[in-house]
Design a protein around this motif. Structure first.
Motif, PDB file in Angstrom:
ATOM      1  N   ALA A 142     -13.326   2.006  14.271  1.00 36.16           N
ATOM      2  CA  ALA A 142     -13.842   0.527  14.401  1.00 36.16           C
ATOM      3  C   ALA A 142     -13.606   0.333  12.772  1.00 36.16           C
ATOM      4  CB  ALA A 142     -15.300   0.008  14.922  1.00 36.16           C
ATOM      5  N   VAL A 143     -13.754   1.007  11.755  1.00 33.81           N
ATOM      6  CA  VAL A 143     -13.284   1.312  10.600  1.00 33.81           C
ATOM      7  C   VAL A 143     -12.329   0.564  10.048  1.00 33.81           C
ATOM      8  CG1 VAL A 143     -13.819   2.081   7.740  1.00 33.81           C
ATOM      9  CG2 VAL A 143     -15.827   2.437   9.704  1.00 33.81           C
ATOM     10  N   HIS A 144     -11.501   2.201  11.029  1.00 37.29           N
ATOM     11  CA  HIS A 144      -9.690   1.367  10.969  1.00 37.29           C
ATOM     12  C   HIS A 144      -9.264   0.496  10.892  1.00 37.29           C
ATOM     13  CE1 HIS A 144      -9.625   5.615  11.054  1.00 37.29           C
ATOM     14  NE2 HIS A 144      -9.960   5.573   9.409  1.00 37.29           N
ATOM     15  N   ALA A 145      -9.450  -0.567  12.041  1.00 34.89           N
ATOM     16  CA  ALA A 145      -9.322  -1.740  12.120  1.00 34.89           C
ATOM     17  C   ALA A 145      -9.758  -2.796  10.923  1.00 34.89           C
ATOM     18  CB  ALA A 145     -10.312  -2.183  13.213  1.00 34.89           C
ATOM     19  N   ASP A 146     -10.494  -2.643  10.289  1.00 34.95           N
ATOM     20  CA  ASP A 146     -10.877  -3.472   9.040  1.00 34.95           C
ATOM     21  C   ASP A 146      -9.351  -3.301   8.197  1.00 34.95           C
ATOM     22  OD1 ASP A 146     -11.487  -5.268   6.412  1.00 34.95           O
ATOM     23  OD2 ASP A 146     -12.916  -3.938   6.198  1.00 34.95           O
ATOM     24  N   PRO A 147      -8.527  -4.457   7.883  1.00 36.50           N
ATOM     25  CA  PRO A 147      -7.323  -5.206   7.214  1.00 36.50           C
ATOM     26  C   PRO A 147      -7.539  -5.432   6.125  1.00 36.50           C
ATOM     27  CG  PRO A 147      -7.890  -6.862   9.041  1.00 36.50           C
ATOM     28  CD  PRO A 147      -8.556  -6.193   8.776  1.00 36.50           C
ATOM     29  N   GLU A 148      -8.889  -5.096   5.392  1.00 32.57           N
ATOM     30  CA  GLU A 148      -8.592  -5.170   3.715  1.00 32.57           C
ATOM     31  C   GLU A 148      -9.293  -3.463   3.553  1.00 32.57           C
ATOM     32  OE1 GLU A 148     -10.162  -5.635  -0.316  1.00 32.57           O
ATOM     33  OE2 GLU A 148      -9.565  -6.728   1.240  1.00 32.57           O
ATOM     34  N   LEU A 149      -9.498  -2.458   4.405  1.00 29.46           N
ATOM     35  CA  LEU A 149      -9.552  -0.909   3.771  1.00 29.46           C
ATOM     36  C   LEU A 149      -7.777  -0.279   4.709  1.00 29.46           C
ATOM     37  CD1 LEU A 149     -12.107   1.544   4.403  1.00 29.46           C
ATOM     38  CD2 LEU A 149     -10.702   1.800   6.900  1.00 29.46           C
ATOM     39  N   LYS A 150      -7.187  -1.295   5.088  1.00 32.05           N
ATOM     40  CA  LYS A 150      -5.936  -0.573   4.799  1.00 32.05           C
ATOM     41  C   LYS A 150      -5.924  -1.041   3.441  1.00 32.05           C
ATOM     42  CE  LYS A 150      -5.357  -1.898  10.377  1.00 32.05           C
ATOM     43  NZ  LYS A 150      -5.076  -1.734  11.597  1.00 32.05           N
ATOM     44  N   ARG A 151      -5.853  -1.989   3.417  1.00 31.85           N
ATOM     45  CA  ARG A 151      -4.716  -2.328   2.192  1.00 31.85           C
ATOM     46  C   ARG A 151      -5.823  -1.398   1.015  1.00 31.85           C
ATOM     47  NH1 ARG A 151      -6.185  -4.699  -2.525  1.00 31.85           N
ATOM     48  NH2 ARG A 151      -8.279  -4.662  -1.983  1.00 31.85           N
ATOM     49  N   LYS A 152      -6.544  -1.389   0.878  1.00 30.71           N
ATOM     50  CA  LYS A 152      -7.923  -0.516   0.099  1.00 30.71           C
ATOM     51  C   LYS A 152      -6.667   0.830  -0.079  1.00 30.71           C
ATOM     52  CE  LYS A 152     -11.757  -3.164  -1.407  1.00 30.71           C
ATOM     53  NZ  LYS A 152     -13.513  -2.224  -1.345  1.00 30.71           N
ATOM     54  N   LEU A 153      -6.273   1.756   1.466  1.00 30.63           N
ATOM     55  CA  LEU A 153      -6.407   3.022   1.179  1.00 30.63           C
ATOM     56  C   LEU A 153      -4.352   2.443   0.845  1.00 30.63           C
ATOM     57  CD1 LEU A 153      -7.527   3.924   5.018  1.00 30.63           C
ATOM     58  CD2 LEU A 153      -7.773   4.891   2.674  1.00 30.63           C
ATOM     59  N   ALA A 154      -3.756   1.861   1.751  1.00 30.96           N
ATOM     60  CA  ALA A 154      -2.375   1.476   0.599  1.00 30.96           C
ATOM     61  C   ALA A 154      -2.476   1.464  -0.714  1.00 30.96           C
ATOM     62  CB  ALA A 154      -1.797   0.279   1.821  1.00 30.96           C
ATOM     63  N   ASP A 155      -2.930   1.366  -1.608  1.00 30.29           N
ATOM     64  CA  ASP A 155      -3.213   0.968  -2.150  1.00 30.29           C
ATOM     65  C   ASP A 155      -3.727   2.532  -3.040  1.00 30.29           C
ATOM     66  OD1 ASP A 155      -2.764  -1.256  -2.692  1.00 30.29           O
ATOM     67  OD2 ASP A 155      -4.698  -2.520  -3.617  1.00 30.29           O
ATOM     68  N   ALA A 156      -3.951   3.430  -2.507  1.00 24.91           N
ATOM     69  CA  ALA A 156      -4.069   4.937  -2.893  1.00 24.91           C
ATOM     70  C   ALA A 156      -3.590   5.318  -2.914  1.00 24.91           C
ATOM     71  CB  ALA A 156      -5.706   4.758  -2.262  1.00 24.91           C
ATOM     72  N   GLY A 157      -2.318   4.938  -1.633  1.00 21.43           N
ATOM     73  CA  GLY A 157      -1.428   6.119  -1.364  1.00 21.43           C
ATOM     74  C   GLY A 157      -2.059   6.133   0.373  1.00 21.43           C
ATOM     75  N   PHE A 158      -2.473   5.653   1.003  1.00 20.70           N
ATOM     76  CA  PHE A 158      -3.382   6.530   1.928  1.00 20.70           C
ATOM     77  C   PHE A 158      -2.847   5.341   2.997  1.00 20.70           C
ATOM     78  CE2 PHE A 158      -5.691   8.817  -1.011  1.00 20.70           C
ATOM     79  CZ  PHE A 158      -5.715  10.033  -0.472  1.00 20.70           C
ATOM     80  N   ALA A 159      -3.243   5.886   4.578  1.00 24.04           N
ATOM     81  CA  ALA A 159      -2.986   5.258   5.699  1.00 24.04           C
ATOM     82  C   ALA A 159      -3.514   5.642   6.739  1.00 24.04           C
ATOM     83  CB  ALA A 159      -1.366   5.354   5.855  1.00 24.04           C
TER      84      ALA A 159
END
Length: 325
Positions: free
Chosen positions: A276-293
């Protein structure tokens, strides 16, 4: 006799009900997630992005505790020995869980895939093959040709002998049948600095660590190790686009693991909330900014993924003769 049977039946039912209640009440107190590396590193960054969101879902605080030493194996062994109640978890990566026992079996006498229980992956990142700015290559294909024309003359840096970066670099060498010398350092940032300064020729590093240097043209990016191009570096090809590396598909995962024998209901609960956490678009953006998916797998699928990875790593390690004992 009938009365005894009735009393026994009532007792069994009561104990069973208590067990169900205990499981469904999880978590009832703060959870400790042990990160096996220092604060500020890429693994720690991923943990501190995702764990607060998981804490919100579980409605209990999650304490991120950095336990540093012996390339992550001290933290890993601590969680192996912890009580399997779901309140001490490992923010796991391949190096201490899988790689260390393969390259140092006499020192690290544990089996990370038997003594830890996979819950779910948290995030993934690719590695990237990069070159010093003055190296006369601009592609993986050109590197292969140069290395074959000068066997043993080029070198590459990683964060140490027997690490995931070292093994990935050895895989690149084996796939292309090239001879490049390994120069081990103590940390990835040190490798990156040395490469940008021209002290070494090549390096294999996490995308998250190297991406700013790549964007600023301080190093040359020759290819990422994931099968597809990395979203944060769309102009950098995948190594799989070069014939010698067609089957290359290496991702660096971070995931949650628990001590063996942790209740399956607890494992499933954490995995569901993490999904459920992974479905959050804001979390995805933060991970992407740090080089993660985000990386989504159910516990059983994650266990299968890790078993296959261990077999692949074992083959590369044995072929390269990597041993630290």
């Amino acid at each position: 006799m009938v009365l005894i049977k009735i009393l026994l039946g009532s007792l069994v039912a009561a104990v069973s009900h208590a067990g169900v209640a205990q499981t469904t009440a999880y978590p009832s107190s703060p959870i400790t997630v042990v990160v096996p590396f220092a604060p500020g590193g890429s693994v720690d960054v991923a943990a501190r992005i995702v764990m607060p969101r998981l804490a919100e879902r579980l409605k209990q605080p999650i304490v991120v505790e950095n336990v540093v030493g012996a390339s992550g194996t001290i933290a890993t062994q601590r969680v192996i020995r912890a009580k399997p109640d779901g309140y001490t978890l490992l923010f796991a990566v391949a190096s201490p869980v899988t790689v260390a026992p393969l390259v140092s079996p006499n020192t690290f006498k544990y089996d990370g895939l038997k003594e830890l229980l996979p819950i779910a992956p948290v995030a993934s990142s690719a590695f990237v093959l990069i070159a010093r700015p003055t190296l006369a290559v601009d592609s993986a294909d050109a590197l292969v040709k140069l290395a074959r024309s000068q066997p043993g003359k080029l070198n590459y840096g990683t964060d140490g002998v027997g690490t995931s970066l070292h093994i990935t670099a050895e895989m690149i060498k084996q796939m292309a049948a090239i001879d490049i010398m390994h120069v081990p350092y103590k940390s990835g940032p040190q490798v990156l600095t040395e490469l940008a300064g021209g002290q070494i020729d090549l390096a294999v590093l996490p995308v998250g660590l190297a991406q700013n240097f790549i964007r600023d043209n301080k190093v040359k990016a020759l290819g990422v190790t994931s099968q597809a191009r990395w979203e944060g570096l769309p102009n950098v090809p995948s190594l799989s686009e070069t014939a010698e590396f067609k089957s290359m598909n290496v991702d660096s995962w971070q995931g949650l693991m628990a001590p063996a024998h942790t209740d399956a209901a607890i494992v499933d609960r954490i995995a569901r909330e993490l999904a459920a956490v992974h479905a959050d678009p804001e979390l995805k953006r933060k991970l992407a900014d740090a080089g993660f998916a985000p990386m989504d797998m159910a516990p059983a699928a994650f266990a299968t993924y890790l078993a296959r990875e261990k077999q692949m790593l074992s083959t590369v390690i044995n072929t390269a003769g990597i041993r630290m004992d």
